[in-house]
Scaffold this active site. Structure first.
Site, PDB file in Angstrom:
ATOM      1  N   GLU A 126      -5.092   2.796  -7.049  1.00 47.21           N
ATOM      2  CA  GLU A 126      -5.272   3.886  -6.095  1.00 47.21           C
ATOM      3  C   GLU A 126      -6.610   4.621  -6.181  1.00 47.21           C
ATOM      4  O   GLU A 126      -7.202   4.947  -5.141  1.00 47.21           O
ATOM      5  CB  GLU A 126      -4.131   4.897  -6.254  1.00 47.21           C
ATOM      6  N   ARG A 144      -1.286   4.539  -0.501  1.00 52.46           N
ATOM      7  CA  ARG A 144      -2.253   4.451  -1.602  1.00 52.46           C
ATOM      8  C   ARG A 144      -3.009   5.775  -1.820  1.00 52.46           C
ATOM      9  O   ARG A 144      -3.737   6.246  -0.972  1.00 52.46           O
ATOM     10  CB  ARG A 144      -3.243   3.332  -1.262  1.00 52.46           C
ATOM     11  N   ARG A 168       1.398  15.914  -5.407  1.00 52.06           N
ATOM     12  CA  ARG A 168       0.171  15.245  -5.875  1.00 52.06           C
ATOM     13  C   ARG A 168      -1.059  15.760  -5.119  1.00 52.06           C
ATOM     14  O   ARG A 168      -2.154  15.808  -5.684  1.00 52.06           O
ATOM     15  CB  ARG A 168       0.295  13.727  -5.762  1.00 52.06           C
ATOM     16  N   PHE A 172       0.808  -1.224   0.000  1.00 55.48           N
ATOM     17  CA  PHE A 172       0.000   0.000   0.000  1.00 55.48           C
ATOM     18  C   PHE A 172       0.840   1.273   0.000  1.00 55.48           C
ATOM     19  O   PHE A 172       0.376   2.321   0.441  1.00 55.48           O
ATOM     20  CB  PHE A 172      -0.970   0.011   1.190  1.00 55.48           C
TER      21      PHE A 172
END
Length: 790
Positions: A719, A339, A307, A225
């Site tokens: 994801e 994730r 992100r 993860f």
């Protein structure tokens, strides 16, 4: 393409799947143990290892002075020592390493270590890090239009603060590595890592050897993860140091409680935002400040923060956008990939703002979301300059609103709430738009090595790692489909740095995209060689009928001349002929993602190859007296392009959503005022169980939407589904709001634990009893009240 079950599924059930702890090793195997700091921030005054080294069965006790190479395991910025030197900066930081015949002997030796600390003041909260200006690095910004001016000219504005919590990865297999010495400087490493090439590089660095002396192999991980993208390197470096010191195999396996204390989490954030909008709910301006808790070292915090910035729009076009983002250093274990990689935090900000706009205007949030979706032909460029192509939002919305019976259920929820005092229901729909590619652009590459043997069997090596997500199964299918052979002819090998070098991590949901294309590239090379030889073979058989290279097809275990279908040979029969004709049946493959241009300094460009979309409707019921919530029904419609394996993709959607539900509801991480993790075991940290799965769980994959930008028209799936759980979080808020008949907005945070829910309800009740609350209830707010500037 055939859609087989997960390649390890049966082995998982029977217990035959070999994980690192199952690898048979000779009697030389030693147990490794990590001695870590009990303090969040302290200076190491002195230490004495002499008595520990005398314990029966102990073969090595190492400190930083015993590292033959560089004392560093920071993956990007070299700010993470392998073993502490003069200072410790978090509880759980490795200080010493022990190798002994048994774990009990390691524990006995640990008790004999004498170390003196001088305690220093720790920074344990974002608020204190901000107060102390303890920045990890320079702030990042992203702009489009003029958000300040647009906010001033907007008919309405709302300001707010959102806190989102950390999250523990809770992979079933804890951090583990087995190192086996080879000849001379050689070392063979069996590591639970998402990034074998980085593990190889860091081990080479701490040992002071070349990468060619280090071979890292990964058959499978028991979950990751993101928690093993960089932090799997730690156990690998520690076991490698002990192996090198003892010249014997050494295995380091972290106990569950130690794993949770020592490893980083999902980054918690403190976000401030202001949104401008008109009477219809059209968004005009969005100003966001994101403060992220990086922990004690850099790790991947800046890529994760980037992100977050790239997903603060989620699915909504806002012409005037401004983001300021900072990563702050605290005395907690360095936070890391998880994730979604910062995307969930960004989307939570966006969805909070949109939900508040709807509540302010007394409109259904579904209507406000739909109005502000990125457009198809216009209003379709993000705040960082990328055009949203192949937009599936409207298709998803129309289909899901109908299949979930949203409008009818909305009415029924309102009727239920009007008739019930102590139980309230909530309903919410939220979308997901998630960019697929590494934003660290050079990582968008992959390699492969494909070998065909004389019996017609095929061995595929690629750079991706299997962590339960089904990557090897998809690569298996891709190889069989490209060669036109049955699945039983193909085997996907363990990932090994001596077979495929210089690989990128299996992360960013891009494992199948990148490695599938690299495997296809290798197979295309092999097919071209084989086709050339087959043209000559067919010509030798009948010189009067020529064959063309491009008429040779590979299908159903046959090699066929499509212009003359009677000319064919079984694939397995053709391979000995290839060997006789000296045709190479081994080929490397390579792929790099095209058309990606990203300027990190300007925060502008095209960072993603494409977007994955999804949408979710959640219905919950809360107990007003206890704060307990029940997830009654969830409807998900998710876009995976032309699915490579629908069963695996459905599993990823369901699992990702449930993991997101954990982040949004029950998974609360707490530290005390000295930096001790209080939620460090399954009895204190609540991941979702079967009781947390929706009573009615309906998941569908969007059909008829091939993706032109990835292998076999598929899409990444790992994801994006996690963020669908934001619908559950906002459904809980909707249920709380019903306590005040939706006339007052609840105070809310993430995760929405029982405590958060109950306190929010009590806060609402107190405001309802106050004079201001009574006035609001008697005269419901409209979009034109004096609160238009909040």
């Amino acid at each position: 393409m055939n859609t087989p079950p997960h390649e390890s599924g049966e082995k998982h059930v029977t217990g035959e799947a070999v994980y690192i702890d199952d690898i048979p090793v000779n009697a030389q195997l030693l147990a490794g143990r990590v001695v870590y700091s009990p303090h969040a921030h302290a200076r190491i005054v002195s230490f004495d290892l002499s008595q520990a080294k005398k314990v029966l069965g102990v073969h090595a006790v190492l400190c930083h002075k015993d590292i033959p190479g560089h004392n560093q395991m920071g993956p990007v910025v070299k700010d993470e020592p392998c073993l502490a030197m003069d200072e410790v900066v978090c509880i759980g930081q490795a200080v010493f390493l022990i190798a002994a015949e048994t774990e009990e002997q390691c524990l006995e030796a640990e008790k004999k270590i004498k170390i003196k600390y001088e305690l220093l003041e720790p920074i344990l909260t974002l608020e204190k890090a901000i107060e102390k200006n303890n920045l990890l690095g320079p702030p990042r910004t992203m702009h489009r239009g003029d958000a300040e001016a647009a906010l001033k000219s907007s008919p309405h504005t709302i300001k707010g603060v959102l806190r989102t919590g950390a999250q523990e990865h809770w992979y079933l297999e804890t951090q583990i590595c087995l190192c086996v010495p080879g000849e001379g400087k050689e070392i063979n490493v069996f590591s639970s890592t998402q990034h074998p090439s980085e593990t190889q590089a860091l081990i080479a660095g701490v040992l002071g050897v070349g990468k060619h002396d280090v071979v890292v192999e990964v058959r499978r991980m028991g979950g990751a993860f993101g928690g093993k993208e960089t932090q799997g390197n730690h156990a690998a470096c520690w076991s490698a140091l002990l192996c090198n010191a003892t010249k014997r195999p050494v295995k380091v396996r972290l106990f569950r409680d130690d794993d949770q204390k020592m490893t980083g989490k999902r980054h918690r954030i403190l976000a401030k935002y202001e949104v401008g909008f008109d009477d219809d709910g059209m968004l005009n301006a969005f100003k966001v400040e994101v403060n992220s808790d990086a922990g004690c070292a850099t790790d991947l915090s800046f890529a994760i923060l980037e992100r977050t910035m790239l997903h603060t729009d989620n699915c909504y076009y806002v012409p005037n956008f401004s983001i300021l983002a900072r990563a702050w250093k605290t005395n907690l274990p360095s936070n890391t990939a998880f994730r979604g990689f910062g995307g969930p935090q960004g989307m939570a900000i966006a969805e909070t703002a949109v939900d508040r706009v709807a509540r302010f205007l007394k409109k259904d949030a579904a209507e406000i979301r739909h109005k502000n979706f990125y457009g198809i032909e216009s209003r379709n460029v993000t705040q960082y300059g990328q055009t949203v192509e192949n937009n599936r939002l409207f298709l998803l919305y129309d289909q899901l609103m109908k299949s979930s019976e949203y409008s009818r259920r909305k009415r029924e929820v309102n009727e239920f709430n009007a008739a019930n005092e102590f139980q309230k229901k909530g309903l919410a729909i939220t979308p997901v738009k998630f960019g697929i590619s590494f934003t660290t652009t050079y990582l968008n590459q992959a390699g492969a090595l494909v070998n065909v043997y004389k019996d017609g069997t095929i061995l595929v090596n690629h750079g991706g790692t299997e962590m339960g997500q089904g990557l090897h199964t998809k690569i298996h299918q891709i190889a069989a489909a490209e060669f036109g052979v049955s699945l039983d002819k193909v085997k996907v090998n363990a990932t090994n740095t001596s077979k495929v070098p210089n690989t990128s991590p299996t992360a960013a949901s891009a494992g199948a995209d990148l490695n599938g294309m690299a495997v296809k590239n290798a197979i295309d090379t092999l097919k071209s060689r084989i086709a050339t030889a087959m043209v000559q073979i067919f010509l030798d058989e009948n010189p009067d009928i020529p064959s063309l290279h491009n008429s040779i097809v590979f299908k159903d275990d046959w090699i066929i001349d499509s212009d003359h279908p009677e000319r064919k040979i079984l694939f397995s029969d053709a391979m000995p002929l290839m060997n006789l004709r000296q045709v190479s049946l081994s080929a490397t493959g390579f792929y790099k993602t095209p058309n990606i241009e990203w300027d990190k300094k300007k925060s502008w460009g095209r960072p993603f190859n494409y977007y994955a979309f999804g949408m979710c409707v959640s219905e919950v019921m809360i107990d007003v007296l206890t704060g307990q919530h029940t997830l009654l029904r969830t409807d998900i419609l998710h876009d995976v392009g032309d699915s490579l394996n629908p069963a695996i993709d459905m599993g990823q959607v369901e699992g990702g959503y449930i993991q997101g539900v954990g982040w949004c509801t029950t998974e609360e991480i707490k530290w005390d005022d000295k930096g001790n993790l209080l939620t460090h075991s399954p009895d204190t940290y609540k991941i979702p169980s079967v009781q947390d799965i929706p009573k009615d769980f309906r998941v569908e994959l969007l059909q008829g939407v091939p993706n032109p930008n990835a292998i076999r028209k598929s899409k990444a799936v790992a994801e994006p589904p996690l963020m669908l759980a934001l619908s559950t979080w906002l459904a809980i808020k909707d249920a709380i709001s019903a306590v005040a008949d939706h006339e007052l907005e609840p105070e809310f945070a993430l995760p929405a634990t029982n405590e958060v829910i109950l306190l929010s309800i009590e806060n609402l009740k107190a405001r309802m009893r106050s004079s201001d609350g009574e006035a609001v209830l008697k005269a419901p707010l409209t979009a034109k009240t004096s609160r238009s500037k909040t």
